[in-house]
Enzyme design. Structure first.
Site, short mmCIF file in Angstrom:
data_model
loop_
_atom_site.label_atom_id
_atom_site.label_comp_id
_atom_site.label_asym_id
_atom_site.label_seq_id
_atom_site.Cartn_x
_atom_site.Cartn_y
_atom_site.Cartn_z
N SER A 146 0.86 -1.19 0.00
CA SER A 146 0.00 0.00 0.00
C SER A 146 0.89 1.24 0.00
CB SER A 146 -0.88 0.03 1.25
OG SER A 146 -1.55 1.29 1.34
N TYR A 160 -1.48 -0.22 10.41
CA TYR A 160 -1.68 -0.78 9.07
C TYR A 160 -0.53 -0.35 8.16
CZ TYR A 160 -3.62 -1.10 4.33
OH TYR A 160 -3.81 -1.35 3.00
#
Ligand code: NAP
Length: 252
Positions: A146, A160
């Site tokens: 990501s 995250y």
């Protein structure tokens, strides 16, 4: 039933980005194994689309954070389709959003368990099956990271972002470790992509629209656009690419 087409296993292939990768791979001549954790119906719907493209397709239920589940899912995929040639390490969660100081241990732990430990289990099993050093036919692994790994996601979910930083390290390290074993290892780093992960995980309704102005291209990415990048990295067109991290993020 043994397959002569390339065979790809996609973790978290029942929804979102993984489902798009599965469907695009099927349309490009791959047979497809998808894994899912809980939503059998969603997985079945993806299988139907893949089969309509002429692919053989199977779904394997399991939690990537559970080692025994990962081993079993790889066994089931190969029993159904024959030896794997590609693995897309995609299953992941964010956990709810907030500041780190307010976040309970179970949220942090489940994110790291699924996104990091799970990805390591999947990557390890992929190498065991693909490696020419171990009698495999070679192939490639694509990890779904990501842009959060580089942006850090302050105020949203730094845990995250940190878990995706681990995926970037996994990609570079493993790519070098298995470079002579017939396996290429790359990553795609999606930016803001239109899937259920935002509202389901964070209960943050409208997150995508709110954050759109911060994307240089001023629009949300579609899962099909991430899938195109994954399929490119899997393909022979990327035969000299390993250890790469391809951002697909509208410039973010
Ligand atoms: P999604 O729509 O929420 O889909 C997640 C998929 O992963 C589902 O198939 C789900 O299966 C599966 N899954 C979740 N936890 C699992 C577990 N413990 N074991 C096995 N499967 C599990 O997510 P997405 O947006 O497509 O995200 C896919 C990947 O892209 C993730 O790694 C995510 O971090 C990354 N990513 C997404 C974005 C974005 O904006 N969407 C941006 C950057 C990176 P069930 O439904 O059965 O639980």
């Amino acid at each position: 039933m043994q397959s002569k087409r390339p065979v790809v296993l996609i973790t978290g292939g029942s929804r979102g980005i993984g489902a798009s990768v599965a469907q695009l791979a099927a349309s490009r001549g791959y047979d497809v194994a998808i894994t899912y954790r809980s939503e059998r119906e969603a997985a079945e719907a993806v299988l139907a689309v893949c089969r309509a493209s002429g692919a053989q397709a199977v779904a394997c239920q399991g939690d990537v954070a559970v080692e025994a589940d990962v081993l079993r899912m790889f066994d089931e995929a190969e029993a159904g389709l024959g030896p794997l040639s590609h693995v897309v390490n995609n299953a992941g969660i964010t956990g709810r959003s907030g500041r780190l100081e307010d976040t309970p241990a179970e949220v942090l732990r489940s994110c790291v368990d699924i996104n990091v430990t799970g990805a390591l289990f999947v990557a390890r099993e992929a190498v065991r099956r693909l490696s020419t050093r171990r009698g495999g036919q070679g192939g490639s692994i694509v990890n779904v990271s990501s842009v959060a790994a580089k942006l850090g996601s302050p105020g949203e979910y730094v845990w995250y972002a940190a878990s995706k930083g681990a995926i970037d390290s996994l990609t570079i390290g493993l790519s070098r470790e298995v470079a002579l074993d017939g396996i290429r290892v790359n990553a795609v780093s999606p930016g803001m992509t239109r899937t259920d992960i935002h509202e389901r995980s964070t209960q943050d309704l409208g997150r995508l629209e709110r954050l759109k102005p911060f994307i240089p291209m001023q629009r949300i990415g579609e899962p099909e656009e991430i899938a195109e990048a994954v399929l490119f990295l899997m393909s022979d067109a990327a035969s000299y690419i390993t250890g790469a991290d391809l951002p697909v993020s509208g410039g973010r």
